[in-house]
Design an enzyme around this catalytic site. Structure first.
Site: not given
Ligand code: 6AU
Length: 267
Positions: A39, A92, A94, A97-98, A101, A219, A238
C-alpha cells in the site's frame, strides 16, 4: 478437512480452480504462505518493495488506485518482477457494483486491471451476477483465460463490520456454484465446512506487536490466524512495508506463518 491437509495435497483435489492449484503448488515450492500488501503511493516504491520481499512471498497485493503515477511502467515492472521472483499479483479492488459496471472497472480505464492482476476480489452484496460478470470479462479479455481468479470478501478485519452470519454463509454458497473462477475468500477463519470444499482463505489484519491502527483495523498474529483459525495465507501491509528492513521483516512473517501451518497439519 483441508485444515489438516498440506498445500501440496490440496493442489490436486477435484474442483480446485486452476489458479488455486497453481498457487498451492507455488506456496509449497517456495515454502511461503505470506502475501505482502504493497500500500505505497509511487511506482518506484512499489517495484522496490516487490524486489525486496519477492523471495519471501507467494503473492503481492496492490491498491493500484493509490499509486500516484500508475501506468504502463508500473504494469511492466510488476509483471517482470513477479515472473522473476515467482509470485502472483492480487489487485485489491473490492468490486461492488452491477455486472455491467464491474466489467468496465475490471477491463478499462487507466488501470486495466485484467491485463496484469492474476487475482481480484469482490463483495457479493450486489448479488451473484457480480461473479459471472467478472468471470466473463476475464474470459473475454485474457487468453488463455485460466490465469484469472476471484476472492469473495466473506468477512472483514475492521471493527464493527457487517459481514457476519448469513451474509458470510451466502458467500460460501455462491463460491460453491463457481469453483472454476472463485478460488476462495478474504476471511478471518477457514470457511471450508462441507466435505469437498477446498477454498483458499486469505486473511488480512495481521501484525506482530500491534492490536489495531486507531482507524478500525484489528490485528491478529500469524499463529492465531493460520494455526488456530485455519486460514491459508496471511496478508501483511504496514507490518512489512512500514519496517526499516522490509526484506528481513517479510522473512520473519514468512517463517512464523509457515511454522504455524506446519504445526496445524502436524508436519
Ligand atoms: O496490514 P495493514 O493493516 O497495513 O493492511 C491490510 C490490507 C489493506 C486493506 O485494504 C486490506 O488488507 N484488507 C482487506 C482486503 C485484503 O481485502 C480486507 C479486510 O477485511 N481488511 C483489510 O485490511 O490493504
Amino acid at each position: 478437512a483441508t485444515i489438516t491437509q498440506s498445500y501440496q495435497e490440496r493442489a490436486s483435489l477435484p474442483k480446485t480452480s486452476p489458479v488455486a492449484s497453481y498457487l498451492l503448488r507455488l506456496i509449497a515450492a517456495k515454502q511461503t504462505n505470506l502475501c505482502v500488501s504493497a500500500d505505497v503511493s509511487t511506482t518506484r516504491e512499489l517495484l522496490q518493495l516487490a524486489e525486496e520481499v519477492g523471495d519471501s512471498i507467494c503473492m503481492l497485493k496492490t491498491h493500484a488506485d493509490i499509486i500516484n503515477d500508475f501506468g504502463p511502467r508500473t504494469i511492466e515492472g510488476l509483471k517482470e518482477i513477479a515472473a522473476k521472483k515467482h509470485f502472483l499479483v492480487f489487485e485489491d479492488r473490492k468490486f461492488g457494483d452491477i455486472g455491467s459496471t464491474v466489467q468496465k472497472q475490471f477491463t478499462a480505464g487507466p488501470l486495466q486491471i485484467v491485463r496484469w492482476a492474476n487475482i481480484i476480489n469482490a463483495h457479493i452484496f450486489p448479488g451473484p451476477a457480480i461473479i459471472t460478470a467478472l468471470s466473463q470479462a476475464a474470459h473475454d479479455a485474457v487468453k488463455p483465460p485460466l490465469l484469472r481468479s476471484l476472492l469473495i470478501l466473506a468477512e472483514m478485519s475492521s471493527a464493527g463490520n457487517l459481514m457476519t452470519g448469513s451474509y458470510t454463509e451466502q458467500c460460501v454458497v455462491e463460491a460453491r456454484k463457481n469453483p472454476e473462477f472463485v478460488m476462495g475468500f478474504i476471511a478471518q477463519r477457514t470457511l471450508n465446512e462441507q466435505p469437498g470444499d477446498n477454498f483458499i482463505t486469505m486473511t488480512p489484519g495481521v501484525q506482530i506487536g500491534a492490536t489495531g491502527d486507531g482507524l478500525g483495523q484489528q490485528y491478529n498474529t500469524p499463529e492465531k490466524v493460520i494455526g488456530e483459525a485455519g486460514t491459508d495465507i496471511i496478508i501483511v501491509g504496514r507490518g512489512v512495508y512500514g519496517a526499516q528492513d522490509k526484506r528481513a521483516k517479510a522473512e520473519e512473517y514468512r517463517v512464523r506463518a509457515w511454522k504455524a501451518y506446519e504445526g496445524r497439519i502436524g508436519a
